[in-house]
Design a protein around this motif. Structure first.
Motif, PDB file in Angstrom:
ATOM      1  N   ASP A 281      -6.385  -0.108 -35.615  1.00  0.00           N
ATOM      2  CA  ASP A 281      -6.118   1.234 -35.106  1.00  0.00           C
ATOM      3  C   ASP A 281      -6.753   2.250 -36.041  1.00  0.00           C
ATOM      4  O   ASP A 281      -6.340   2.381 -37.194  1.00  0.00           O
ATOM      5  CB  ASP A 281      -4.607   1.462 -35.004  1.00  0.00           C
ATOM      6  N   GLU A 282      -7.772   2.958 -35.552  1.00  0.00           N
ATOM      7  CA  GLU A 282      -8.511   3.959 -36.327  1.00  0.00           C
ATOM      8  C   GLU A 282      -8.884   3.396 -37.703  1.00  0.00           C
ATOM      9  O   GLU A 282      -8.582   3.997 -38.739  1.00  0.00           O
ATOM     10  CB  GLU A 282      -7.686   5.250 -36.467  1.00  0.00           C
TER      11      GLU A 282
ATOM     12  N   GLY B 295     -18.869   3.397 -46.683  1.00  0.00           N
ATOM     13  CA  GLY B 295     -17.751   2.502 -46.390  1.00  0.00           C
ATOM     14  C   GLY B 295     -17.676   2.145 -44.917  1.00  0.00           C
ATOM     15  O   GLY B 295     -17.356   1.015 -44.548  1.00  0.00           O
ATOM     16  N   VAL B 296     -17.983   3.126 -44.051  1.00  0.00           N
ATOM     17  CA  VAL B 296     -17.983   2.879 -42.602  1.00  0.00           C
ATOM     18  C   VAL B 296     -19.038   1.836 -42.246  1.00  0.00           C
ATOM     19  O   VAL B 296     -18.777   0.882 -41.506  1.00  0.00           O
ATOM     20  CB  VAL B 296     -18.214   4.190 -41.812  1.00  0.00           C
ATOM     21  N   HIS B 297     -20.256   1.997 -42.802  1.00  0.00           N
ATOM     22  CA  HIS B 297     -21.320   1.018 -42.515  1.00  0.00           C
ATOM     23  C   HIS B 297     -20.938  -0.367 -43.020  1.00  0.00           C
ATOM     24  O   HIS B 297     -21.148  -1.363 -42.320  1.00  0.00           O
ATOM     25  CB  HIS B 297     -22.651   1.474 -43.114  1.00  0.00           C
ATOM     26  N   GLY B 298     -20.390  -0.431 -44.219  1.00  0.00           N
ATOM     27  CA  GLY B 298     -19.954  -1.719 -44.757  1.00  0.00           C
ATOM     28  C   GLY B 298     -18.872  -2.350 -43.900  1.00  0.00           C
ATOM     29  O   GLY B 298     -18.875  -3.562 -43.655  1.00  0.00           O
ATOM     30  N   PHE B 299     -17.953  -1.520 -43.417  1.00  0.00           N
ATOM     31  CA  PHE B 299     -16.874  -1.999 -42.559  1.00  0.00           C
ATOM     32  C   PHE B 299     -17.428  -2.624 -41.281  1.00  0.00           C
ATOM     33  O   PHE B 299     -17.067  -3.731 -40.897  1.00  0.00           O
ATOM     34  CB  PHE B 299     -15.923  -0.840 -42.235  1.00  0.00           C
ATOM     35  N   TYR B 300     -18.345  -1.915 -40.611  1.00  0.00           N
ATOM     36  CA  TYR B 300     -18.899  -2.429 -39.365  1.00  0.00           C
ATOM     37  C   TYR B 300     -19.794  -3.651 -39.595  1.00  0.00           C
ATOM     38  O   TYR B 300     -19.861  -4.536 -38.738  1.00  0.00           O
ATOM     39  CB  TYR B 300     -19.623  -1.339 -38.583  1.00  0.00           C
ATOM     40  N   ASP B 301     -20.469  -3.712 -40.741  1.00  0.00           N
ATOM     41  CA  ASP B 301     -21.236  -4.921 -41.067  1.00  0.00           C
ATOM     42  C   ASP B 301     -20.290  -6.114 -41.187  1.00  0.00           C
ATOM     43  O   ASP B 301     -20.596  -7.212 -40.709  1.00  0.00           O
ATOM     44  CB  ASP B 301     -22.015  -4.743 -42.374  1.00  0.00           C
ATOM     45  N   MET B 302     -19.135  -5.895 -41.802  1.00  0.00           N
ATOM     46  CA  MET B 302     -18.156  -6.964 -41.960  1.00  0.00           C
ATOM     47  C   MET B 302     -17.601  -7.390 -40.596  1.00  0.00           C
ATOM     48  O   MET B 302     -17.454  -8.577 -40.324  1.00  0.00           O
ATOM     49  CB  MET B 302     -17.009  -6.529 -42.867  1.00  0.00           C
ATOM     50  N   LEU B 303     -17.310  -6.407 -39.727  1.00  0.00           N
ATOM     51  CA  LEU B 303     -16.822  -6.744 -38.387  1.00  0.00           C
ATOM     52  C   LEU B 303     -17.858  -7.555 -37.608  1.00  0.00           C
ATOM     53  O   LEU B 303     -17.500  -8.503 -36.899  1.00  0.00           O
ATOM     54  CB  LEU B 303     -16.460  -5.489 -37.598  1.00  0.00           C
TER      55      LEU B 303
ATOM     56  N   GLU C 148     -19.207   6.913 -32.976  1.00  0.00           N
ATOM     57  CA  GLU C 148     -19.270   5.879 -34.012  1.00  0.00           C
ATOM     58  C   GLU C 148     -19.142   4.478 -33.420  1.00  0.00           C
ATOM     59  O   GLU C 148     -19.820   3.552 -33.843  1.00  0.00           O
ATOM     60  CB  GLU C 148     -18.149   6.114 -35.034  1.00  0.00           C
ATOM     61  N   ILE C 149     -18.275   4.315 -32.440  1.00  0.00           N
ATOM     62  CA  ILE C 149     -18.031   2.968 -31.909  1.00  0.00           C
ATOM     63  C   ILE C 149     -18.940   2.600 -30.747  1.00  0.00           C
ATOM     64  O   ILE C 149     -19.124   1.427 -30.453  1.00  0.00           O
ATOM     65  CB  ILE C 149     -16.548   2.768 -31.509  1.00  0.00           C
ATOM     66  N   GLU C 150     -19.525   3.594 -30.088  1.00  0.00           N
ATOM     67  CA  GLU C 150     -20.328   3.317 -28.881  1.00  0.00           C
ATOM     68  C   GLU C 150     -21.373   2.227 -29.074  1.00  0.00           C
ATOM     69  O   GLU C 150     -21.465   1.300 -28.263  1.00  0.00           O
ATOM     70  CB  GLU C 150     -20.987   4.600 -28.370  1.00  0.00           C
ATOM     71  N   PRO C 151     -22.197   2.278 -30.129  1.00  0.00           N
ATOM     72  CA  PRO C 151     -23.228   1.236 -30.247  1.00  0.00           C
ATOM     73  C   PRO C 151     -22.678  -0.145 -30.615  1.00  0.00           C
ATOM     74  O   PRO C 151     -23.401  -1.128 -30.606  1.00  0.00           O
ATOM     75  CB  PRO C 151     -24.146   1.761 -31.356  1.00  0.00           C
TER      76      PRO C 151
END
Length: 178
Positions: A18-19, A28-36, A55-58
């Motif tokens: 959640d958020e 940190g956001v880029h690292g987070f999405y790389d991890m996901l 942010e989440i669309e792509p």
């Protein structure tokens, strides 16, 4: 970050977030999405709630759109965009030597672009009709100076799917009492 670390204990097959990027800096956001992305490649399913649509669309495979706390629609962005009949916007400008807007483009709905030069036009087309517009533009390529095709995005889709239906909200009150 701590919450995410705790959620990964025990190698889950499903993550509910959640958020999750709230409070993270851009790196940190880029690292987070790389991890996901790595977790997804390993077969982990991820269900995430977020208001940061751009942010989440792509990163979406499928989405569920909530309205008043109830899931209204579920599908891919392409499926829901087609269902919502959101148009593709094609902006183009005519070259200096072009005599004017070709009749075929006028028939397809080309109009002067708001706040554009006298040679700038826009066409909104939905579904397969956008290919007819693009085909005509290609046929008249020598008269076209610039071209931008913009597909509707997640924010437009969200607004369309969450707008009040007729008979709801303040729009209904205005219609009922002109």
């Amino acid at each position: 970050r701590l919450g995410l670390a705790v959620s990964l204990l025990g190698a889950p097959r499903l993550l509910l977030l959640d958020e999750p990027t709230n409070g993270l800096d851009p790196e940190g956001v880029h690292g987070f999405y790389d991890m996901l992305a790595a977790l997804q490649r390993d077969g982990v399913s991820i269900l995430m709630a977020s208001h940061l649509l751009a942010e989440i669309e792509p990163r979406l495979d499928r989405l569920a759109v909530l309205r008043d706390g109830i899931i209204g629609r579920v599908g891919t962005i392409a499926e829901l965009t087609a269902e919502a009949r959101l148009p593709t916007t094609v902006r183009f400008s005519l070259a200096e030597h072009a005599p004017g807007l070709p009749v075929e483009l006028e028939r397809l709905g080309a109009v002067r672009a708001p706040n554009g030069s006298a040679r700038a036009f826009v066409v909104r087309a939905e579904g397969k009709s956008r290919f007819a517009v693009l085909s005509e533009l290609v046929r008249h390529a020598e008269a076209i100076d610039s071209l931008v095709v913009r597909e509707p995005g997640l924010e437009e889709l969200f607004r369309r799917l969450n707008r009040p239906e007729r008979g709801e909200g303040e729009g209904a009150a205005k219609e009922a009492n002109p």
